[in-house]
Design a protein around this motif. Structure first.
Motif, PDB file in Angstrom:
ATOM      1  N   THR A  71       0.810  -1.218   0.000  1.00  0.00           N
ATOM      2  CA  THR A  71       0.000   0.000   0.000  1.00  0.00           C
ATOM      3  C   THR A  71       0.838   1.260   0.000  1.00  0.00           C
ATOM      4  O   THR A  71       0.306   2.358  -0.186  1.00  0.00           O
ATOM      5  N   VAL A  72       2.140   1.116   0.188  1.00  0.00           N
ATOM      6  CA  VAL A  72       3.007   2.287   0.284  1.00  0.00           C
ATOM      7  C   VAL A  72       4.424   1.888  -0.095  1.00  0.00           C
ATOM      8  O   VAL A  72       4.805   0.716   0.008  1.00  0.00           O
ATOM      9  N   LEU A  73       5.212   2.864  -0.565  1.00  0.00           N
ATOM     10  CA  LEU A  73       6.637   2.696  -0.786  1.00  0.00           C
ATOM     11  C   LEU A  73       7.345   3.505   0.290  1.00  0.00           C
ATOM     12  O   LEU A  73       7.285   4.729   0.303  1.00  0.00           O
ATOM     13  N   VAL A  74       8.017   2.816   1.228  1.00  0.00           N
ATOM     14  CA  VAL A  74       8.662   3.507   2.342  1.00  0.00           C
ATOM     15  C   VAL A  74      10.060   3.958   1.951  1.00  0.00           C
ATOM     16  O   VAL A  74      10.672   3.432   1.024  1.00  0.00           O
ATOM     17  N   GLY A  75      10.563   4.949   2.674  1.00  0.00           N
ATOM     18  CA  GLY A  75      11.890   5.485   2.426  1.00  0.00           C
ATOM     19  C   GLY A  75      11.810   6.828   1.724  1.00  0.00           C
ATOM     20  O   GLY A  75      10.731   7.391   1.516  1.00  0.00           O
ATOM     21  N   THR A  76      12.978   7.332   1.355  1.00  0.00           N
ATOM     22  CA  THR A  76      13.039   8.605   0.645  1.00  0.00           C
ATOM     23  C   THR A  76      13.856   8.432  -0.627  1.00  0.00           C
ATOM     24  O   THR A  76      14.595   7.465  -0.780  1.00  0.00           O
ATOM     25  N   GLY A  77      13.717   9.359  -1.545  1.00  0.00           N
ATOM     26  CA  GLY A  77      14.415   9.285  -2.817  1.00  0.00           C
ATOM     27  C   GLY A  77      13.486   8.852  -3.932  1.00  0.00           C
ATOM     28  O   GLY A  77      12.268   8.710  -3.759  1.00  0.00           O
ATOM     29  N   GLU A  78      14.083   8.610  -5.090  1.00  0.00           N
ATOM     30  CA  GLU A  78      13.312   8.233  -6.280  1.00  0.00           C
ATOM     31  C   GLU A  78      12.668   6.857  -6.119  1.00  0.00           C
ATOM     32  O   GLU A  78      11.649   6.556  -6.732  1.00  0.00           O
ATOM     33  N   TRP A  79      13.294   6.006  -5.298  1.00  0.00           N
ATOM     34  CA  TRP A  79      12.832   4.645  -5.102  1.00  0.00           C
ATOM     35  C   TRP A  79      12.288   4.474  -3.683  1.00  0.00           C
ATOM     36  O   TRP A  79      12.668   5.197  -2.766  1.00  0.00           O
ATOM     37  N   GLY A  80      11.408   3.490  -3.513  1.00  0.00           N
ATOM     38  CA  GLY A  80      10.892   3.135  -2.197  1.00  0.00           C
ATOM     39  C   GLY A  80      10.727   1.635  -2.097  1.00  0.00           C
ATOM     40  O   GLY A  80      10.760   0.910  -3.107  1.00  0.00           O
ATOM     41  N   LEU A 104      17.284  -4.776   5.599  1.00  0.00           N
ATOM     42  CA  LEU A 104      18.389  -5.024   6.513  1.00  0.00           C
ATOM     43  C   LEU A 104      19.225  -3.771   6.728  1.00  0.00           C
ATOM     44  O   LEU A 104      19.569  -3.414   7.872  1.00  0.00           O
ATOM     45  N   SER A 105      19.541  -3.065   5.666  1.00  0.00           N
ATOM     46  CA  SER A 105      20.373  -1.863   5.763  1.00  0.00           C
ATOM     47  C   SER A 105      19.656  -0.752   6.525  1.00  0.00           C
ATOM     48  O   SER A 105      20.265  -0.043   7.333  1.00  0.00           O
ATOM     49  N   GLU A 106      18.355  -0.600   6.274  1.00  0.00           N
ATOM     50  CA  GLU A 106      17.575   0.404   6.998  1.00  0.00           C
ATOM     51  C   GLU A 106      17.567   0.099   8.489  1.00  0.00           C
ATOM     52  O   GLU A 106      17.751   0.987   9.326  1.00  0.00           O
ATOM     53  N   MET A 107      17.342  -1.170   8.843  1.00  0.00           N
ATOM     54  CA  MET A 107      17.306  -1.554  10.248  1.00  0.00           C
ATOM     55  C   MET A 107      18.626  -1.239  10.947  1.00  0.00           C
ATOM     56  O   MET A 107      18.649  -0.703  12.058  1.00  0.00           O
ATOM     57  N   LEU A 108      19.743  -1.553  10.302  1.00  0.00           N
ATOM     58  CA  LEU A 108      21.052  -1.289  10.892  1.00  0.00           C
ATOM     59  C   LEU A 108      21.285   0.213  11.065  1.00  0.00           C
ATOM     60  O   LEU A 108      21.754   0.667  12.106  1.00  0.00           O
ATOM     61  N   THR A 109      20.949   0.977  10.044  1.00  0.00           N
ATOM     62  CA  THR A 109      21.153   2.426  10.079  1.00  0.00           C
ATOM     63  C   THR A 109      20.314   3.078  11.171  1.00  0.00           C
ATOM     64  O   THR A 109      20.806   3.899  11.960  1.00  0.00           O
ATOM     65  N   LEU A 110      19.031   2.725  11.212  1.00  0.00           N
ATOM     66  CA  LEU A 110      18.139   3.336  12.197  1.00  0.00           C
ATOM     67  C   LEU A 110      18.461   2.884  13.611  1.00  0.00           C
ATOM     68  O   LEU A 110      18.441   3.690  14.548  1.00  0.00           O
ATOM     69  N   ARG A 111      18.772   1.607  13.792  1.00  0.00           N
ATOM     70  CA  ARG A 111      19.084   1.150  15.153  1.00  0.00           C
ATOM     71  C   ARG A 111      20.384   1.785  15.651  1.00  0.00           C
ATOM     72  O   ARG A 111      20.504   2.081  16.843  1.00  0.00           O
ATOM     73  N   TYR A 126      15.167   7.282   5.372  1.00  0.00           N
ATOM     74  CA  TYR A 126      16.128   6.330   4.821  1.00  0.00           C
ATOM     75  C   TYR A 126      16.086   6.340   3.297  1.00  0.00           C
ATOM     76  O   TYR A 126      15.036   6.127   2.682  1.00  0.00           O
ATOM     77  N   PHE A 127      17.253   6.544   2.669  1.00  0.00           N
ATOM     78  CA  PHE A 127      17.357   6.585   1.221  1.00  0.00           C
ATOM     79  C   PHE A 127      17.372   5.162   0.666  1.00  0.00           C
ATOM     80  O   PHE A 127      18.237   4.351   1.034  1.00  0.00           O
ATOM     81  N   VAL A 128      16.438   4.858  -0.207  1.00  0.00           N
ATOM     82  CA  VAL A 128      16.317   3.532  -0.792  1.00  0.00           C
ATOM     83  C   VAL A 128      17.041   3.500  -2.129  1.00  0.00           C
ATOM     84  O   VAL A 128      16.762   4.321  -3.016  1.00  0.00           O
ATOM     85  N   SER A 129      17.972   2.571  -2.273  1.00  0.00           N
ATOM     86  CA  SER A 129      18.785   2.471  -3.489  1.00  0.00           C
ATOM     87  C   SER A 129      18.064   1.663  -4.554  1.00  0.00           C
ATOM     88  O   SER A 129      17.569   0.562  -4.285  1.00  0.00           O
ATOM     89  N   GLY A 130      18.049   2.196  -5.755  1.00  0.00           N
ATOM     90  CA  GLY A 130      17.445   1.495  -6.871  1.00  0.00           C
ATOM     91  C   GLY A 130      18.442   0.690  -7.688  1.00  0.00           C
ATOM     92  O   GLY A 130      18.070   0.024  -8.646  1.00  0.00           O
ATOM     93  N   ASP A 131      19.717   0.735  -7.315  1.00  0.00           N
ATOM     94  CA  ASP A 131      20.745  -0.022  -8.032  1.00  0.00           C
ATOM     95  C   ASP A 131      21.549  -0.852  -7.042  1.00  0.00           C
ATOM     96  O   ASP A 131      21.635  -0.533  -5.850  1.00  0.00           O
ATOM     97  N   ALA A 132      22.147  -1.907  -7.550  1.00  0.00           N
ATOM     98  CA  ALA A 132      22.836  -2.865  -6.693  1.00  0.00           C
ATOM     99  C   ALA A 132      24.053  -2.265  -6.001  1.00  0.00           C
ATOM    100  O   ALA A 132      24.267  -2.482  -4.804  1.00  0.00           O
ATOM    101  N   ALA A 133      24.861  -1.512  -6.734  1.00  0.00           N
ATOM    102  CA  ALA A 133      26.074  -0.945  -6.138  1.00  0.00           C
ATOM    103  C   ALA A 133      25.726  -0.006  -4.984  1.00  0.00           C
ATOM    104  O   ALA A 133      26.364  -0.023  -3.924  1.00  0.00           O
ATOM    105  N   GLY A 134      24.689   0.823  -5.184  1.00  0.00           N
ATOM    106  CA  GLY A 134      24.260   1.716  -4.123  1.00  0.00           C
ATOM    107  C   GLY A 134      23.737   0.968  -2.918  1.00  0.00           C
ATOM    108  O   GLY A 134      23.969   1.360  -1.766  1.00  0.00           O
ATOM    109  N   ALA A 135      23.039  -0.136  -3.157  1.00  0.00           N
ATOM    110  CA  ALA A 135      22.491  -0.933  -2.061  1.00  0.00           C
ATOM    111  C   ALA A 135      23.593  -1.616  -1.259  1.00  0.00           C
ATOM    112  O   ALA A 135      23.524  -1.688  -0.025  1.00  0.00           O
TER     113      ALA A 135
END
Length: 206
Positions: A71-80, A104-111, A126-135
């Motif tokens: 129902t929603v795309l969470v995070g910030t940026g072009e991707w969610g 996993l990355s969001e959980m680590l960053t926020l915690r 939290y910025f959501v990466s749309g590409d593998a290298a960024g993720a």
């Protein structure tokens, strides 16, 4: 600060699992689990976003909207990242490498922030990466932040209920040592899932 003796094995486990997952995603060498090093290429964007079954949850461009049963795309940026309010869909949607790694990355960053930072970050930050290298880079940054947060606690902090103010778990009701254990199991089981999806992608029928 001296690392509490109770924390040392959990910190070592976290570091081992973190390195293993990073190598599994980035290559060029990974630990195959049988003591032999295996060559592996870096994860590609296509593989990162691969949906092996219909109606997967993944990360998506906001202009495309959320996926099936989300129902929603969470995070910030072009991707969610696909999400839904409680109660979550049942049975749970199958999730892509992109979804699992972003979660996993969001959980680590926020915690990390809610343990030794400003205690203010939310999923909307939290910025959501749309590409593998960024993720992969985001995972590395989140894991480094969590490791640093762990090094900031003393023995008394391990028994403190609610030391971490992370708002998306049971942190407010749990001693911090239990949260450290929980984060490790999150890394271990999502890391294993990502590794398996890489194997399935490599051996899929074209």
């Amino acid at each position: 600060m001296t690392t509490p003796s109770r924390l040392i094995p959990l910190l070592e486990q976290f570091d081992f699992a973190r390195e293993r997952l990073t190598n599994r995603m980035a290559g060029p060498i990974m630990d195959s689990g049988d003591g032999a090093d295996t060559k592996v290429g870096p994860i590609t964007d296509e593989e990162y976003l691969w949906e092996p079954v219909p109606e997967c949850w993944s990360v998506r461009r906001r202009v495309d909207g959320p996926g099936s049963r989300a129902t929603v795309l969470v995070g910030t940026g072009e991707w969610g990242r696909d999400a839904a309010s409680y109660p979550h869909p049942s049975p749970p949607p199958f999730t892509t490498i992109a979804w699992r790694l972003s979660h996993l990355s969001e959980m680590l960053t926020l915690r990390a922030d809610h343990t030794a930072g400003g205690h203010a970050l939310t999923r909307d930050d939290y910025f959501v990466s749309g590409d593998a290298a960024g993720a992969v880079a985001a995972f590395d940054a989140g894991a480094a932040a969590w490791h640093k947060a762990l090094l900031s606690v003393d023995d008394a902090a391990l028994d403190t209920v609610g030391l971490c103010t992370y708002p998306h778990g049971s942190d407010a009701e749990e001693p911090f040592l239990d949260i450290v254990w929980w984060v490790n199991q999150e890394l271990l089981h999502h890391g294993a899932e990502i590794a398996l999806l890489r194997d399935l992608y490599r051996t899929r029928s074209h």
